[in-house]
Design a protein around this motif. Structure first.
Motif, PDB file in Angstrom:
ATOM      1  N   UNK A   1       2.541  36.515 -18.123  1.00 57.05           N
ATOM      2  CA  UNK A   1       3.254  37.758 -17.810  1.00 57.05           C
ATOM      3  C   UNK A   1       2.513  38.950 -18.434  1.00 57.05           C
ATOM      4  N   UNK A   2       2.148  38.784 -19.686  1.00 54.41           N
ATOM      5  CA  UNK A   2       1.483  39.847 -20.438  1.00 54.41           C
ATOM      6  C   UNK A   2       0.150  40.235 -19.789  1.00 54.41           C
ATOM      7  N   UNK A   3      -0.657  39.243 -19.455  1.00 50.60           N
ATOM      8  CA  UNK A   3      -1.971  39.512 -18.861  1.00 50.60           C
ATOM      9  C   UNK A   3      -1.823  40.273 -17.539  1.00 50.60           C
ATOM     10  N   UNK A   4      -0.950  39.785 -16.659  1.00 55.46           N
ATOM     11  CA  UNK A   4      -0.768  40.419 -15.358  1.00 55.46           C
ATOM     12  C   UNK A   4      -0.214  41.826 -15.466  1.00 55.46           C
ATOM     13  N   UNK A   5       0.788  42.003 -16.320  1.00 54.34           N
ATOM     14  CA  UNK A   5       1.419  43.319 -16.465  1.00 54.34           C
ATOM     15  C   UNK A   5       0.477  44.325 -17.117  1.00 54.34           C
ATOM     16  N   UNK A   6      -0.299  43.887 -18.106  1.00 51.10           N
ATOM     17  CA  UNK A   6      -1.246  44.788 -18.763  1.00 51.10           C
ATOM     18  C   UNK A   6      -2.339  45.229 -17.778  1.00 51.10           C
ATOM     19  N   UNK A   7      -2.888  44.291 -17.022  1.00 46.41           N
ATOM     20  CA  UNK A   7      -3.917  44.650 -16.037  1.00 46.41           C
ATOM     21  C   UNK A   7      -3.336  45.622 -15.008  1.00 46.41           C
ATOM     22  N   UNK A   8      -2.130  45.324 -14.516  1.00 49.87           N
ATOM     23  CA  UNK A   8      -1.479  46.210 -13.552  1.00 49.87           C
ATOM     24  C   UNK A   8      -1.227  47.593 -14.127  1.00 49.87           C
TER      25      UNK A   8
ATOM     26  N   UNK B   1      -3.790  51.249 -26.327  1.00 51.75           N
ATOM     27  CA  UNK B   1      -3.204  50.812 -27.598  1.00 51.75           C
ATOM     28  C   UNK B   1      -1.689  50.663 -27.468  1.00 51.75           C
ATOM     29  N   UNK B   2      -1.045  51.648 -26.844  1.00 53.53           N
ATOM     30  CA  UNK B   2       0.409  51.598 -26.651  1.00 53.53           C
ATOM     31  C   UNK B   2       0.795  50.406 -25.786  1.00 53.53           C
ATOM     32  N   UNK B   3       0.051  50.190 -24.691  1.00 49.10           N
ATOM     33  CA  UNK B   3       0.353  49.088 -23.776  1.00 49.10           C
ATOM     34  C   UNK B   3       0.142  47.737 -24.453  1.00 49.10           C
ATOM     35  N   UNK B   4      -1.008  47.573 -25.093  1.00 52.27           N
ATOM     36  CA  UNK B   4      -1.337  46.281 -25.699  1.00 52.27           C
ATOM     37  C   UNK B   4      -0.383  45.908 -26.825  1.00 52.27           C
ATOM     38  N   UNK B   5       0.071  46.906 -27.606  1.00 56.73           N
ATOM     39  CA  UNK B   5       0.968  46.622 -28.726  1.00 56.73           C
ATOM     40  C   UNK B   5       2.443  46.633 -28.330  1.00 56.73           C
ATOM     41  N   UNK B   6       2.801  47.460 -27.350  1.00 51.94           N
ATOM     42  CA  UNK B   6       4.211  47.602 -26.993  1.00 51.94           C
ATOM     43  C   UNK B   6       4.717  46.604 -25.974  1.00 51.94           C
ATOM     44  N   UNK B   7       3.825  46.113 -25.122  1.00 50.89           N
ATOM     45  CA  UNK B   7       4.258  45.243 -24.033  1.00 50.89           C
ATOM     46  C   UNK B   7       4.772  43.860 -24.466  1.00 50.89           C
ATOM     47  N   UNK B   8       4.144  43.195 -25.429  1.00 51.79           N
ATOM     48  CA  UNK B   8       4.605  41.834 -25.751  1.00 51.79           C
ATOM     49  C   UNK B   8       6.091  41.744 -26.065  1.00 51.79           C
ATOM     50  N   UNK B   9       6.599  42.681 -26.865  1.00 52.76           N
ATOM     51  CA  UNK B   9       8.011  42.623 -27.257  1.00 52.76           C
ATOM     52  C   UNK B   9       8.926  42.819 -26.052  1.00 52.76           C
ATOM     53  N   UNK B  10       8.621  43.825 -25.218  1.00 59.33           N
ATOM     54  CA  UNK B  10       9.490  44.105 -24.069  1.00 59.33           C
ATOM     55  C   UNK B  10       9.441  42.973 -23.051  1.00 59.33           C
ATOM     56  N   UNK B  11       8.246  42.406 -22.826  1.00 62.81           N
ATOM     57  CA  UNK B  11       8.124  41.295 -21.877  1.00 62.81           C
ATOM     58  C   UNK B  11       8.889  40.082 -22.389  1.00 62.81           C
ATOM     59  N   UNK B  12       8.757  39.786 -23.687  1.00 61.58           N
ATOM     60  CA  UNK B  12       9.453  38.640 -24.267  1.00 61.58           C
ATOM     61  C   UNK B  12      10.966  38.804 -24.159  1.00 61.58           C
ATOM     62  N   UNK B  13      11.463  39.974 -24.521  1.00 59.45           N
ATOM     63  CA  UNK B  13      12.909  40.226 -24.460  1.00 59.45           C
ATOM     64  C   UNK B  13      13.411  40.095 -23.023  1.00 59.45           C
TER      65      UNK B  13
END
Length: 197
Positions: free
Chosen positions: A89-96, A168-180
């Motif tokens: 999920x993280x890889x796809x969403x970050x690339x997008x 930086x914001x995307x890479x650090x902020x996305x994991x928590x929101x995707x997990x939740x």
């Protein structure tokens, strides 16, 4: 940047967008982008290419906003388990998200307005003039799972935010929101299933 290099980047960009659009049309007609069970079946049958296909589906749902992001996030966790599902999920969403930022930065306001509803654009357009306040708002929005992240990534591309800060914001902020978001949807579905049985 030389004119030739600009032309090559422009060509690659539009070829990539064409490929994503073609995949989206195929996915809509075949049902894999509109029916969760069909999506799960296709990814499951794809064997070792399943994760790659799933990441591609995630990129599509970020760049071309026709699939609810919650559907694909939940599918990732169901098919691959909590940790692998989170990773894909993280890889796809970050690339997008990177693609959205780049497209907005390169093609401007008209491009963004062509992809989102006018009321959505107008609701957040005021942030474009707020400079560093937008940066803080963007960072908070990316961390929380219910914000319109895909659109906000485009909006960030219309500001003076550097790609370094954005990434930086995307890479650090996305994991928590995707997990939740992913785990909440899966567990909510399991709980509802147990209640309704």
């Amino acid at each position: 940047m030389t004119e030739r290099r600009q032309k090559i980047i422009h060509y690659i960009t539009w070829c990539s967008m064409g490929a994503l659009l073609a995949f989206t049309i195929y996915g809509m007609k075949s049902g894999i982008l509109t029916d969760r069970s069909q999506m799960e079946a296709l990814v499951s049958k794809s064997g070792i290419y399943g994760p790659l296909l799933f990441v591609l589906i995630q990129i599509v749902q970020v760049v071309i906003p026709i699939i609810p992001g919650g559907v694909t996030c939940a599918v990732g966790v169901v098919l691959f388990g909590a940790w692998e599902g989170l990773l894909y999920n993280y890889i796809g969403i970050v690339i997008g998200s990177f693609i959205n930022f780049y497209l907005a930065r390169r093609y401007g306001k008209c491009f963004v307005q062509a992809l989102v509803k006018e009321e959505t654009y107008e609701k957040y357009a005021g942030w474009l003039e707020r400079g560093k306040k937008f940066d803080k708002f963007f960072a908070l929005a990316i961390f929380f799972p219910c914000a319109p992240d895909d659109f906000l990534c485009m909006l960030a591309g219309l500001t003076r935010m550097s790609f370094k800060k954005f990434s930086t914001i995307i890479l650090l902020g996305k994991p928590a929101s995707i997990a939740i978001y992913s785990l909440a949807l899966v567990y909510a579905g399991t709980w509802l299933g147990g209640v309704l049985v």
